[in-house]
Design an enzyme around this catalytic site. Structure first.
Site, PDB file in Angstrom:
ATOM      1  N   GLY A  53      45.994  43.626  61.589  1.00 34.17           N
ATOM      2  CA  GLY A  53      45.065  44.915  61.976  1.00 34.17           C
ATOM      3  C   GLY A  53      44.948  45.022  63.392  1.00 34.17           C
ATOM      4  N   CYS A  78      48.237  35.853  58.847  1.00 37.37           N
ATOM      5  CA  CYS A  78      49.402  36.208  58.375  1.00 37.37           C
ATOM      6  C   CYS A  78      50.518  35.476  59.015  1.00 37.37           C
ATOM      7  CB  CYS A  78      49.867  37.620  58.351  1.00 37.37           C
ATOM      8  SG  CYS A  78      51.413  38.037  57.905  1.00 37.37           S
ATOM      9  N   CYS A  96      51.248  34.287  55.227  1.00 37.32           N
ATOM     10  CA  CYS A  96      52.168  34.905  54.667  1.00 37.32           C
ATOM     11  C   CYS A  96      53.552  34.120  55.022  1.00 37.32           C
ATOM     12  CB  CYS A  96      52.233  36.226  55.019  1.00 37.32           C
ATOM     13  SG  CYS A  96      50.770  37.178  54.603  1.00 37.32           S
ATOM     14  N   LYS A 132      54.020  30.471  54.678  1.00 33.15           N
ATOM     15  CA  LYS A 132      53.935  30.216  53.329  1.00 33.15           C
ATOM     16  C   LYS A 132      55.362  30.571  52.749  1.00 33.15           C
ATOM     17  CE  LYS A 132      53.234  33.412  50.586  1.00 33.15           C
ATOM     18  NZ  LYS A 132      52.013  34.009  50.211  1.00 33.15           N
ATOM     19  N   TYR A 156      45.565  33.563  44.130  1.00 37.59           N
ATOM     20  CA  TYR A 156      46.818  33.424  44.864  1.00 37.59           C
ATOM     21  C   TYR A 156      47.298  32.315  45.408  1.00 37.59           C
ATOM     22  CZ  TYR A 156      46.902  38.760  45.503  1.00 37.59           C
ATOM     23  OH  TYR A 156      46.660  39.964  45.437  1.00 37.59           O
ATOM     24  N   ILE A 157      46.381  31.716  46.264  1.00 39.54           N
ATOM     25  CA  ILE A 157      46.900  30.659  47.215  1.00 39.54           C
ATOM     26  C   ILE A 157      47.180  29.210  46.399  1.00 39.54           C
ATOM     27  CG2 ILE A 157      45.989  29.127  49.071  1.00 39.54           C
ATOM     28  CD1 ILE A 157      44.717  31.499  50.541  1.00 39.54           C
ATOM     29  N   GLU A 175      50.253  29.866  44.448  1.00 41.15           N
ATOM     30  CA  GLU A 175      51.527  29.912  45.458  1.00 41.15           C
ATOM     31  C   GLU A 175      51.734  28.317  45.821  1.00 41.15           C
ATOM     32  OE1 GLU A 175      50.954  32.696  48.394  1.00 41.15           O
ATOM     33  OE2 GLU A 175      51.489  34.422  47.071  1.00 41.15           O
ATOM     34  N   ASP A 194      40.896  41.951  56.710  1.00 43.15           N
ATOM     35  CA  ASP A 194      40.033  40.918  55.842  1.00 43.15           C
ATOM     36  C   ASP A 194      38.305  40.913  55.944  1.00 43.15           C
ATOM     37  OD1 ASP A 194      42.533  40.439  54.712  1.00 43.15           O
ATOM     38  OD2 ASP A 194      42.462  38.351  55.053  1.00 43.15           O
ATOM     39  N   THR A 245      47.829  41.853  54.276  1.00 44.79           N
ATOM     40  CA  THR A 245      48.395  42.066  55.500  1.00 44.79           C
ATOM     41  C   THR A 245      48.829  43.612  55.872  1.00 44.79           C
ATOM     42  OG1 THR A 245      49.055  39.945  56.539  1.00 44.79           O
ATOM     43  CG2 THR A 245      50.297  41.663  57.122  1.00 44.79           C
ATOM     44  N   ALA A 261      52.480  41.241  45.750  1.00 48.75           N
ATOM     45  CA  ALA A 261      53.272  40.144  44.937  1.00 48.75           C
ATOM     46  C   ALA A 261      52.575  38.877  45.317  1.00 48.75           C
ATOM     47  CB  ALA A 261      54.708  39.968  45.422  1.00 48.75           C
ATOM     48  N   HIS A 274      73.810  47.959  35.494  1.00 45.17           N
ATOM     49  CA  HIS A 274      73.969  46.880  34.695  1.00 45.17           C
ATOM     50  C   HIS A 274      75.049  45.979  34.913  1.00 45.17           C
ATOM     51  CE1 HIS A 274      74.424  44.835  30.563  1.00 45.17           C
ATOM     52  NE2 HIS A 274      75.681  45.281  30.794  1.00 45.17           N
ATOM     53  N   GLU A 328      67.006  46.539  35.146  1.00 41.13           N
ATOM     54  CA  GLU A 328      67.408  47.566  34.094  1.00 41.13           C
ATOM     55  C   GLU A 328      66.626  47.828  33.069  1.00 41.13           C
ATOM     56  OE1 GLU A 328      70.868  47.382  31.738  1.00 41.13           O
ATOM     57  OE2 GLU A 328      71.312  45.248  32.691  1.00 41.13           O
TER      58      GLU A 328
HETATM   59  P1  NDP Z   1      41.223  34.195  45.381  1.00 42.02           P
HETATM   60  O1  NDP Z   1      39.989  34.877  45.621  1.00 42.02           O
HETATM   61  O2  NDP Z   1      42.478  34.962  45.144  1.00 42.02           O
HETATM   62  O3  NDP Z   1      41.128  32.845  44.446  1.00 42.02           O
HETATM   63  C1  NDP Z   1      40.118  32.083  44.518  1.00 42.02           C
HETATM   64  C2  NDP Z   1      39.931  30.939  43.340  1.00 42.02           C
HETATM   65  O4  NDP Z   1      39.288  30.198  43.600  1.00 42.02           O
HETATM   66  C3  NDP Z   1      39.565  31.736  42.021  1.00 42.02           C
HETATM   67  O5  NDP Z   1      40.419  31.266  41.189  1.00 42.02           O
HETATM   68  C4  NDP Z   1      38.209  31.338  41.880  1.00 42.02           C
HETATM   69  O6  NDP Z   1      37.922  31.275  40.673  1.00 42.02           O
HETATM   70  C5  NDP Z   1      38.331  29.971  42.595  1.00 42.02           C
HETATM   71  N1  NDP Z   1      36.930  29.447  43.002  1.00 42.02           N
HETATM   72  C6  NDP Z   1      36.004  30.137  43.902  1.00 42.02           C
HETATM   73  N2  NDP Z   1      34.956  29.425  44.068  1.00 42.02           N
HETATM   74  C7  NDP Z   1      35.231  28.358  43.484  1.00 42.02           C
HETATM   75  C8  NDP Z   1      34.538  27.149  43.239  1.00 42.02           C
HETATM   76  N3  NDP Z   1      33.275  26.952  43.949  1.00 42.02           N
HETATM   77  N4  NDP Z   1      34.948  25.926  42.483  1.00 42.02           N
HETATM   78  C9  NDP Z   1      35.941  26.260  41.757  1.00 42.02           C
HETATM   79  N5  NDP Z   1      36.833  27.330  42.031  1.00 42.02           N
HETATM   80  C10 NDP Z   1      36.468  28.291  42.606  1.00 42.02           C
HETATM   81  O7  NDP Z   1      41.575  33.367  46.477  1.00 42.02           O
HETATM   82  P2  NDP Z   1      42.535  32.663  47.492  1.00 42.02           P
HETATM   83  O8  NDP Z   1      41.929  31.793  48.643  1.00 42.02           O
HETATM   84  O9  NDP Z   1      43.755  32.373  46.699  1.00 42.02           O
HETATM   85  O10 NDP Z   1      43.079  33.861  48.342  1.00 42.02           O
HETATM   86  C11 NDP Z   1      42.126  34.963  49.239  1.00 42.02           C
HETATM   87  C12 NDP Z   1      43.006  36.146  49.248  1.00 42.02           C
HETATM   88  O11 NDP Z   1      44.121  36.164  50.438  1.00 42.02           O
HETATM   89  C13 NDP Z   1      43.534  36.797  48.119  1.00 42.02           C
HETATM   90  O12 NDP Z   1      42.614  37.391  47.369  1.00 42.02           O
HETATM   91  C14 NDP Z   1      44.517  37.609  48.613  1.00 42.02           C
HETATM   92  O13 NDP Z   1      43.869  39.039  48.938  1.00 42.02           O
HETATM   93  C15 NDP Z   1      44.958  37.012  49.807  1.00 42.02           C
HETATM   94  N6  NDP Z   1      46.279  36.320  49.747  1.00 42.02           N
HETATM   95  C16 NDP Z   1      47.463  37.205  49.369  1.00 42.02           C
HETATM   96  C17 NDP Z   1      48.413  36.591  49.240  1.00 42.02           C
HETATM   97  C18 NDP Z   1      49.783  37.469  48.720  1.00 42.02           C
HETATM   98  O14 NDP Z   1      49.791  38.669  48.772  1.00 42.02           O
HETATM   99  N7  NDP Z   1      50.885  36.841  48.199  1.00 42.02           N
HETATM  100  C19 NDP Z   1      48.665  35.278  49.217  1.00 42.02           C
HETATM  101  C20 NDP Z   1      47.606  34.513  49.603  1.00 42.02           C
HETATM  102  C21 NDP Z   1      46.296  34.979  49.892  1.00 42.02           C
HETATM  103  P3  NDP Z   1      37.404  32.495  39.867  1.00 42.02           P
HETATM  104  O15 NDP Z   1      38.681  33.494  39.542  1.00 42.02           O
HETATM  105  O16 NDP Z   1      36.745  31.773  38.489  1.00 42.02           O
HETATM  106  O17 NDP Z   1      36.687  33.246  40.678  1.00 42.02           O
END
Ligand code: NDP
Length: 489
Positions: free
Chosen positions: A15, A43, A48, A51, A178-179, A182, A340, A348, A378, A472, A477
Site C-alpha cells: 500500500g 506480501c 504471499c 508462501k 488462512y495462514i 495454507e 493492514d 495485498t 483465494a 469442455h 464448465e
Molecule cells: P486469521 O484471522 O485468518 O486466523 C486466525 C486463526 O487463529 C483463527 O482460526 C482463530 O480462531 C485462531 N486464533 C486466534 N486467537 C487464538 C488463540 N488465542 N488461540 C487459538 N487460536 C486462535 O489470521 P491469519 O493469521 O491466518 O491471517 C491473517 C490475515 O492475513 C488473514 O485474515 C488474511 O486477511 C491475510 N492472509 C491472506 C492470505 C490470502 O489471501 N491467501 C494468506 C494469508 C493471510 P477463530 O476462528 O476461532 O477466531
C-alpha cells in the site's frame, strides 16, 4: 507553512509503495518513504510471494505420484530445503531491489529506518532527525500475534517459516485461518508430519460452510492430522521428555531458551528463524504430545504500537487499527492510513487499491473512495479455495436465494482413483437473479475466481452464466451448466 515533503509515507509494503509512487510520478508530489525492515513489506518478503513459491514446491510430490499412476516411472526423492531456501532468498532480494528502484525512479526519497509521529505534520526518524510533510500516510502493515500463554515464545510465527535452517520432522500448527491452513498443506506436501489444532467447530471461519467442510476433508485425506474443537493449553521445552528422541532438526535449531517469559503475557515475535523445538504441548482434550516445532497462526494485529498515534489524537479501533473514512483519512486531517494497519480487508491487492485511491484523491485531483464490495480472494490450500461475495449463510440472512452447487471427482484424478473432489457453488438472489456469491474448491481455484469475479462484479445473473457456452472438458464448465437449485431459502 513550508514542509520538507508533500507526502511522507511510513511503511514500504504494497500500500505504501503504491501511494508513494503514484503521488510522486503522477501527482508530481515531493515524497519520502521510511521502511524499518525490507522494502516490499509482508506480501513480498514474508507473506504471499514466498508462501506461493512454497506452495509450488510442495505440490511436486503429489504430481510425481500422479505421474506414476498415469504410467510414468517416477519418484520424488528427497526435498533439499536449504537449496530451496537459498533460491528463495535470492528471489526476494531481487524483488526488494525492484521495489526500491521503482520508488527511486518515481523520485521518492527513501529512509531505511523506523519513523514515528512527532506531530500531525512531523515524522521523527530513528537517527534522531525530523522531517515535516503536508500529508502523512501510515502504511505500517500488521504483525503476527501469539496467544498470551507461558512459553508462547517457543512457537514460531509465519515470519519465521521462511528462514528455518531445516525442515522439522513434525509440527503442530495452531489456528484455523488462512495462514494455518495454507502452511498445513505446504508443510505436509514437503514431507513434514503436520498436526493442526483449531479451537472452533470448523476451519476457515467466515468462508462458505460447504467449502470449509470439503477443504477440511481434503486436508485430512492428504494426511494432515486436523483436530477441531481443540486448542493448546500448555507448552514447554521438551528436553529430556521420555517420549522423544533428538532429531536432526534439534541440532540445526538449537534447544529453545528456558521458560523465562512465563509471565502469561503475549510473547513478542521471536527473531526470524528462531529456535522452536522440541516442544511438549498439552491440549484442551488432555492429550500430551511432543513436536519438533509449533507454529502459531493465530491472527495478525495492526502495526500501530509505538508510532505515537494516540498522543496525536489519531483514533484507533479495538484491535489497534487506524480508524479511517472512505478516503483513508484518519481523525487527524493530515494523517491518512492504508492497508493492514487499517484492518479493513487485509489483502495485498486491497492495500494497493487503497494506496492508489489515496494518491488520486490527494495528489491527482480525482476524489476516489475504495470499493470494498465484492473483493475476490483465494486461500492457497490444496485444493485451493476461491471465493467472492456472500456465503450461503450470509446470503440467507438478507435475501431470498437459490443455491446451485455441485461437488464431484475431477477427471484428472478420478482416472487414477484418487479421492480428490472439487466444489462449485453459486448463490443466486431469487428475485433479481443476480449472482451474490461464488465459491470454488478446486486446483487453481484462485485463478478461476479471478475470472468469474469479473462477471460477478459486473452484476451477472444466473441467466448470463447459463447463456455462456461451456468449455469442455474442464472442471469449471460446471459454473455454466448447473441447471437446478439444490436448495432455496
Ligand atoms: P486469521 O484471522 O485468518 O486466523 C486466525 C486463526 O487463529 C483463527 O482460526 C482463530 O480462531 C485462531 N486464533 C486466534 N486467537 C487464538 C488463540 N488465542 N488461540 C487459538 N487460536 C486462535 O489470521 P491469519 O493469521 O491466518 O491471517 C491473517 C490475515 O492475513 C488473514 O485474515 C488474511 O486477511 C491475510 N492472509 C491472506 C492470505 C490470502 O489471501 N491467501 C494468506 C494469508 C493471510 P477463530 O476462528 O476461532 O477466531
Amino acid at each position: 507553512m513550508d514542509f520538507d515533503y508533500d507526502l511522507f509515507v511510513i511503511g514500504g509494503g504494497s500500500g505504501g509503495v503504491r501511494a508513494a509512487r503514484i503521488a510522486a510520478a503522477e501527482g508530481k508530489a515531493k515524497v519520502a518513504l521510511a521502511e524499518e525492515s525490507r522494502m516490499g513489506g509482508t506480501c513480498v518478503i514474508r507473506g504471499c510471494v514466498p508462501k506461493k513459491l512454497m506452495v509450488f514446491a510442495s505440490e511436486y510430490p503429489g504430481l510425481v505420484d500422479e505421474a506414476a499412476a498415469y504410467g510414468w516411472e517416477a519418484s520424488a526423492g528427497a526435498f533439499d530445503w536449504p537449496r530451496f531456501r537459498g533460491h528463495l532468498a535470492t528471489e526476494l532480494d531481487r524483488l526488494e531491489q525492484v521495489y526500491r528502484r521503482n520508488l527511486e525512479r518515481a523520485g521518492v526519497t527513501i529512509f531505511d529506518q523506523r519513523a514515528t509521529l512527532a506531530d500531525p505534520h512531523t515524522v521523527r526518524l530513528a537517527d534522531g532527525t525530523a522531517r515535516t510533510a503536508k500529508h502523512i500516510l501510515i502504511a505500517a502493515g500488521g504483525r503476527p500475534v501469539r496467544p498470551s500463554m507461558p512459553n508462547a515464545h517457543l512457537g514460531m510465527v509465519s515470519d519465521d517459516i521462511f528462514a528455518m535452517p531445516s525442515l522439522p520432522k513434525s509440527i503442530l500448527i495452531v489456528g484455523g485461518g488462512y495462514i494455518a491452513c495454507e502452511f498445513a498443506c505446504i508443510l505436509n506436501g514437503l514431507g513434514v508430519e503436520v498436526t493442526q489444532y483449531y479451537r472452533g467447530a470448523q476451519i476457515l471461519r467466515g468462508f462458505d460452510d460447504e467449502a470449509r467442510g470439503l477443504i477440511a476433508e481434503m486436508m485430512r485425506a492428504q494426511g494432515i492430522d486436523l483436530h477441531l474443537g481443540t486448542n493448546l493449553v500448555e507448552m514447554a521445552p521438551a528436553e529430556g521428555h521420555p517420549e522423544r528422541q533428538p532429531t536432526e532438526f534439534d541440532a540445526a535449531m538449537g534447544m529453545p531458551a528456558s521458560d523465562s517469559d512465563a509471565a502469561g503475557h503475549a510473547a513478542p515475535a521471536a527473531p526470524r528463524g528462531a529456535p522452536s523445538g522440541p516442544i511438549w504441548v498439552k491440549a484442551t482434550n488432555g492429550s500430551e504430545r511432543v513436536f519438533d516445532a509449533v507454529l502459531f497462526a493465530t491472527g495478525r494485529a495492526p502495526n500501530t504500537p509505538g508510532l505515537g498515534l494516540e498522543d496525536l489524537g489519531v483514533r484507533l479501533g479495538r484491535n489497534g487499527q487506524v480508524v479511517v473514512d472512505a478516503y483513508s483519512q484518519s481523525s487527524v486531517p493530515s494523517i491518512f492510513a492504508v492497508g493492514d494497519v487499517t484492518d479493513r480487508i487485509n489483502l495485498t491487492p486491497v492495500a494497493i487499491r487503497e494506496g492508489h485511491a489515496f494518491a488520486d484523491t490527494i495528489f491527482g485531483g480525482r476524489k476516489t473512495a475504495v470499493d470494498h464490495d465484492l473483493v475476490p480472494s483465494a486461500v492457497f490450500t490444496q485444493p485451493e479455495l476461491g471465493t467472492i461475495g456472500l456465503t450461503e449463510e450470509q446470503a440467507r440472512e438478507a435475501h431470498r436465494i437459490e443455491v446451485y452447487c455441485t461437488s464431484f471427482r475431477p477427471m484428472r484424478t478420478a482416472f487414477i482413483d484418487r479421492p480428490e473432489r472439487v466444489l462449485f457453488k453459486l448463490i443466486v438472489e431469487a428475485d433479481t437473479r443476480r449472482v451474490l456469491g461464488c465459491h470454488i474448491v478446486a486446483p487453481g481455484a484462485g485463478e478461476l475466481i479471478q475470472m468469474i469475479g469479473v462477471a460477478v462484479k459486473m452484476g451477472a445473473t444466473k441467466e448470463d452464466l447459463d447463456r455462456t457456452v461451456a468449455v469442455h472438458p474442464t472442471i469449471s464448465e460446471e459454473l455454466v451448466t448447473m441447471r437446478t437449485p439444490v436448495r432455496t431459502a
